[in-house]
Design a protein around this motif. Sequence first.
Motif, PDB file in Angstrom:
ATOM      1  N   THR A 108      57.028  78.831  28.039  1.00 39.37           N
ATOM      2  CA  THR A 108      57.047  80.228  28.477  1.00 39.37           C
ATOM      3  C   THR A 108      56.144  80.490  29.677  1.00 39.37           C
ATOM      4  OG1 THR A 108      55.316  80.752  26.862  1.00 39.37           O
ATOM      5  CG2 THR A 108      57.621  81.058  26.168  1.00 39.37           C
ATOM      6  N   LYS A 109      55.225  79.550  29.964  1.00 38.27           N
ATOM      7  CA  LYS A 109      54.323  79.743  31.094  1.00 38.27           C
ATOM      8  C   LYS A 109      54.915  79.239  32.405  1.00 38.27           C
ATOM      9  CE  LYS A 109      50.090  79.567  28.309  1.00 38.27           C
ATOM     10  NZ  LYS A 109      48.779  78.896  28.103  1.00 38.27           N
ATOM     11  N   SER A 110      55.917  78.380  32.312  1.00 40.81           N
ATOM     12  CA  SER A 110      56.537  77.818  33.514  1.00 40.81           C
ATOM     13  C   SER A 110      57.738  78.672  33.910  1.00 40.81           C
ATOM     14  CB  SER A 110      56.982  76.372  33.259  1.00 40.81           C
ATOM     15  OG  SER A 110      57.641  75.851  34.390  1.00 40.81           O
ATOM     16  N   VAL A 111      57.466  79.730  34.660  1.00 40.45           N
ATOM     17  CA  VAL A 111      58.533  80.639  35.075  1.00 40.45           C
ATOM     18  C   VAL A 111      58.458  80.850  36.582  1.00 40.45           C
ATOM     19  CG1 VAL A 111      58.644  81.824  32.858  1.00 40.45           C
ATOM     20  CG2 VAL A 111      57.091  82.662  34.629  1.00 40.45           C
ATOM     21  N   LYS A 112      59.596  81.211  37.173  1.00 38.25           N
ATOM     22  CA  LYS A 112      59.671  81.451  38.606  1.00 38.25           C
ATOM     23  C   LYS A 112      60.232  82.858  38.823  1.00 38.25           C
ATOM     24  CE  LYS A 112      60.381  76.541  39.571  1.00 38.25           C
ATOM     25  NZ  LYS A 112      59.077  76.323  40.210  1.00 38.25           N
ATOM     26  N   PRO A 113      59.504  83.721  39.534  1.00 37.59           N
ATOM     27  CA  PRO A 113      59.934  85.115  39.676  1.00 37.59           C
ATOM     28  C   PRO A 113      61.108  85.281  40.627  1.00 37.59           C
ATOM     29  CG  PRO A 113      57.937  84.721  40.929  1.00 37.59           C
ATOM     30  CD  PRO A 113      58.195  83.466  40.159  1.00 37.59           C
ATOM     31  N   GLY A 114      61.943  86.265  40.315  1.00 32.16           N
ATOM     32  CA  GLY A 114      63.064  86.655  41.166  1.00 32.16           C
ATOM     33  C   GLY A 114      63.224  88.161  41.123  1.00 32.16           C
ATOM     34  N   ILE A 115      64.277  88.652  41.754  1.00 33.24           N
ATOM     35  CA  ILE A 115      64.526  90.092  41.802  1.00 33.24           C
ATOM     36  C   ILE A 115      65.969  90.355  41.401  1.00 33.24           C
ATOM     37  CG2 ILE A 115      64.558  92.153  43.249  1.00 33.24           C
ATOM     38  CD1 ILE A 115      62.587  90.714  45.121  1.00 33.24           C
ATOM     39  N   GLY A 116      66.157  91.129  40.336  1.00 30.64           N
ATOM     40  CA  GLY A 116      67.496  91.537  39.953  1.00 30.64           C
ATOM     41  C   GLY A 116      67.983  92.660  40.848  1.00 30.64           C
ATOM     42  N   SER A 117      69.283  92.680  41.140  1.00 30.21           N
ATOM     43  CA  SER A 117      69.829  93.711  42.026  1.00 30.21           C
ATOM     44  C   SER A 117      70.963  94.509  41.395  1.00 30.21           C
ATOM     45  CB  SER A 117      70.326  93.090  43.334  1.00 30.21           C
ATOM     46  OG  SER A 117      71.309  92.099  43.079  1.00 30.21           O
ATOM     47  N   GLU A 118      71.612  93.960  40.377  1.00 24.68           N
ATOM     48  CA  GLU A 118      72.718  94.667  39.718  1.00 24.68           C
ATOM     49  C   GLU A 118      72.902  94.087  38.327  1.00 24.68           C
ATOM     50  OE1 GLU A 118      77.251  94.302  40.613  1.00 24.68           O
ATOM     51  OE2 GLU A 118      76.509  95.927  41.892  1.00 24.68           O
ATOM     52  N   ILE A 119      73.215  94.957  37.362  1.00 25.96           N
ATOM     53  CA  ILE A 119      73.380  94.488  35.988  1.00 25.96           C
ATOM     54  C   ILE A 119      74.476  95.274  35.299  1.00 25.96           C
ATOM     55  CG2 ILE A 119      71.635  96.067  35.028  1.00 25.96           C
ATOM     56  CD1 ILE A 119      70.798  93.735  33.153  1.00 25.96           C
ATOM     57  N   SER A 120      75.171  94.632  34.376  1.00 26.30           N
ATOM     58  CA  SER A 120      76.168  95.267  33.525  1.00 26.30           C
ATOM     59  C   SER A 120      76.038  94.647  32.145  1.00 26.30           C
ATOM     60  CB  SER A 120      77.577  95.047  34.074  1.00 26.30           C
ATOM     61  OG  SER A 120      78.054  93.754  33.732  1.00 26.30           O
ATOM     62  N   PRO A 121      76.712  95.170  31.127  1.00 24.32           N
ATOM     63  CA  PRO A 121      76.675  94.514  29.820  1.00 24.32           C
ATOM     64  C   PRO A 121      77.348  93.147  29.822  1.00 24.32           C
ATOM     65  CG  PRO A 121      77.286  96.817  29.593  1.00 24.32           C
ATOM     66  CD  PRO A 121      77.348  96.499  31.058  1.00 24.32           C
ATOM     67  N   ASN A 122      77.943  92.777  30.940  1.00 23.09           N
ATOM     68  CA  ASN A 122      78.665  91.518  31.075  1.00 23.09           C
ATOM     69  C   ASN A 122      77.825  90.438  31.751  1.00 23.09           C
ATOM     70  OD1 ASN A 122      81.040  89.953  30.854  1.00 23.09           O
ATOM     71  ND2 ASN A 122      81.503  90.332  32.995  1.00 23.09           N
ATOM     72  N   GLY A 123      76.905  90.840  32.632  1.00 23.75           N
ATOM     73  CA  GLY A 123      76.125  89.871  33.382  1.00 23.75           C
ATOM     74  C   GLY A 123      75.277  90.563  34.431  1.00 23.75           C
ATOM     75  N   LEU A 124      74.786  89.788  35.397  1.00 21.32           N
ATOM     76  CA  LEU A 124      73.912  90.388  36.408  1.00 21.32           C
ATOM     77  C   LEU A 124      73.941  89.577  37.697  1.00 21.32           C
ATOM     78  CD1 LEU A 124      71.108  88.481  36.566  1.00 21.32           C
ATOM     79  CD2 LEU A 124      70.725  89.564  34.364  1.00 21.32           C
ATOM     80  N   MET A 125      73.343  90.174  38.752  1.00 19.89           N
ATOM     81  CA  MET A 125      73.185  89.520  40.042  1.00 19.89           C
ATOM     82  C   MET A 125      71.714  89.595  40.423  1.00 19.89           C
ATOM     83  SD  MET A 125      75.328  90.118  43.575  1.00 19.89           S
ATOM     84  CE  MET A 125      74.962  91.879  43.665  1.00 19.89           C
ATOM     85  N   PHE A 126      71.192  88.510  41.013  1.00 19.51           N
ATOM     86  CA  PHE A 126      69.780  88.491  41.364  1.00 19.51           C
ATOM     87  C   PHE A 126      69.548  87.531  42.516  1.00 19.51           C
ATOM     88  CE2 PHE A 126      70.430  85.067  38.373  1.00 19.51           C
ATOM     89  CZ  PHE A 126      69.575  84.054  38.759  1.00 19.51           C
ATOM     90  N   ILE A 127      68.363  87.636  43.125  1.00 21.43           N
ATOM     91  CA  ILE A 127      67.960  86.719  44.182  1.00 21.43           C
ATOM     92  C   ILE A 127      66.654  86.054  43.778  1.00 21.43           C
ATOM     93  CG2 ILE A 127      69.151  87.975  46.020  1.00 21.43           C
ATOM     94  CD1 ILE A 127      66.460  89.193  46.836  1.00 21.43           C
ATOM     95  N   ILE A 128      66.451  84.821  44.267  1.00 21.70           N
ATOM     96  CA  ILE A 128      65.272  84.053  43.892  1.00 21.70           C
ATOM     97  C   ILE A 128      65.027  83.002  44.971  1.00 21.70           C
ATOM     98  CG2 ILE A 128      66.592  82.371  42.533  1.00 21.70           C
ATOM     99  CD1 ILE A 128      64.266  82.392  40.497  1.00 21.70           C
ATOM    100  N   PRO A 129      63.771  82.722  45.305  1.00 23.36           N
ATOM    101  CA  PRO A 129      63.516  81.711  46.340  1.00 23.36           C
ATOM    102  C   PRO A 129      63.991  80.315  45.948  1.00 23.36           C
ATOM    103  CG  PRO A 129      61.554  83.059  45.946  1.00 23.36           C
ATOM    104  CD  PRO A 129      62.522  83.372  44.856  1.00 23.36           C
ATOM    105  N   ASP A 130      63.862  79.968  44.669  1.00 22.30           N
ATOM    106  CA  ASP A 130      64.175  78.615  44.202  1.00 22.30           C
ATOM    107  C   ASP A 130      65.659  78.447  43.891  1.00 22.30           C
ATOM    108  OD1 ASP A 130      61.415  79.640  42.947  1.00 22.30           O
ATOM    109  OD2 ASP A 130      61.199  77.525  43.486  1.00 22.30           O
ATOM    110  N   ALA A 131      66.169  77.252  44.121  1.00 22.20           N
ATOM    111  CA  ALA A 131      67.537  76.927  43.724  1.00 22.20           C
ATOM    112  C   ALA A 131      67.575  76.607  42.227  1.00 22.20           C
ATOM    113  CB  ALA A 131      68.058  75.747  44.526  1.00 22.20           C
ATOM    114  N   ILE A 132      68.637  77.007  41.563  1.00 17.65           N
ATOM    115  CA  ILE A 132      68.823  76.722  40.140  1.00 17.65           C
ATOM    116  C   ILE A 132      69.869  75.622  40.025  1.00 17.65           C
ATOM    117  CG2 ILE A 132      69.543  77.673  37.918  1.00 17.65           C
ATOM    118  CD1 ILE A 132      68.517  80.381  38.854  1.00 17.65           C
TER     119      ILE A 132
END
Length: 230
Positions: free
Chosen positions: A43-67
């Motif tokens: 739980t301590k190893s996390v990388k911050p990002g920014i969410g931009s849109e969400i629905s009960p189905n899913g979401l969209m976000f941006i983050i510096p790191d590649a997943i």
Amino acid sequence: MTPNGSMFNDMIEWFLGRAGDRRQYQRRAGAFHLWYQPNPSDTKSVKPGIGSEISPNGLMFIIPDAIPTPEYSLIIRIRDQNIPIRLKGVRHDQVQHQGKTWNRYMGEFVGIAADHWDTIVRYVTDAPEPVDRRKMQNQEMGEKVDDAYRLLPLVLQQKIVAMLVTQNKLDEPKPGQTPLLKLFYGGLVKRQGQKPAHRFNVHSRIRRNEETVAYDTRFLITEDGEITPV
């Protein structure tokens, strides 16, 4: 055309002709905090990002790191709650943010606690939080199965329930019992070289280790009754 095909077309006309009754997921745009968990057990190893849109189905976000993985874990901050979710990637591109290149992801929920899903629904629809959240935890979706689901021909109902049970996303109904699920119509999908199909989103819940877990599953259904998970 088979009788089931005729019934299926009648159901589609009902969805398309009565917009007020057609149930689809809403979306809410606006920034919110989130953290990517490369290792969900750490739980301590996390990388911050920014969410931009969400629905009960899913979401969209941006983050510096590649997943690098097709499925991944996030913690999202909604209405002062940290909500752990499991997401399946749908699209990925890159955008500019504060003069730097960030990765943008769009994903669909594949695992989320039922009470957290309810929180997201209330956030998206701008509904107030209940006075006593404890009474809302693991709440049932209702005593009756979703009306839109009832409009499907019986053979399609049975196929969808069997698929969800096999995938451990729904408890198998007892004889004479209707499954507690919600069905949302997503529109016509035209596929090159394949039959046109209609997209359906099914929200289901299953009890696991004293916790109710919510799942959203997408199906494509052709007019002749062929069902394909997507």
